[in-house]
Design a protein around this motif. Structure first.
Motif: not given
Length: 102
Positions: A94-102
């Motif tokens: 989830r953290r990786q996905r949040r970083r990728a969408t920023r």
């Protein structure tokens, strides 16, 4: 409880009785394999039955795909993960996905 029955092991129970005697109904379901139809104002609303009966009668049989996933999980040792480890992996993704969408 109502004297009306749908079959030998199925009883119709008013919603008020189900609410006030829920624990007793669960005990009877487990110990005696009874089924209860919860009735509200003369209309059936829900059914309480044992998990064994539910799985036997209504749950889908595991598919070949699910069996293959289980085998692969076992082969890779993923079936041995603790709940804590699983939650850590989920959090990381989830953290990786949040970083990728920023």
């Amino acid at each position: 409880m109502s004297n009306r029955t749908l079959s030998k092991a199925t009883r119709v129970v008013p919603a008020l009785v189900a609410r006030t005697q829920f624990g007793q109904l669960l005990r009877r379901v487990k110990q005696n394999q009874e089924r209860f139809v919860i009735d509200r104002r003369g209309e059936p609303q829900a059914v309480i039955l044992s998990i064994e009966e539910y799985l036997q009668r209504f749950a889908a049989r595991p598919s070949a795909t699910l069996a293959a996933i289980r085998r692969e999980s076992s082969r890779r040792g993923l079936d041995k993960l603790s709940l804590r480890q699983i939650n850590q992996v989920i959090g990381s993704v989830r953290r990786q996905r949040r970083r990728a969408t920023r």
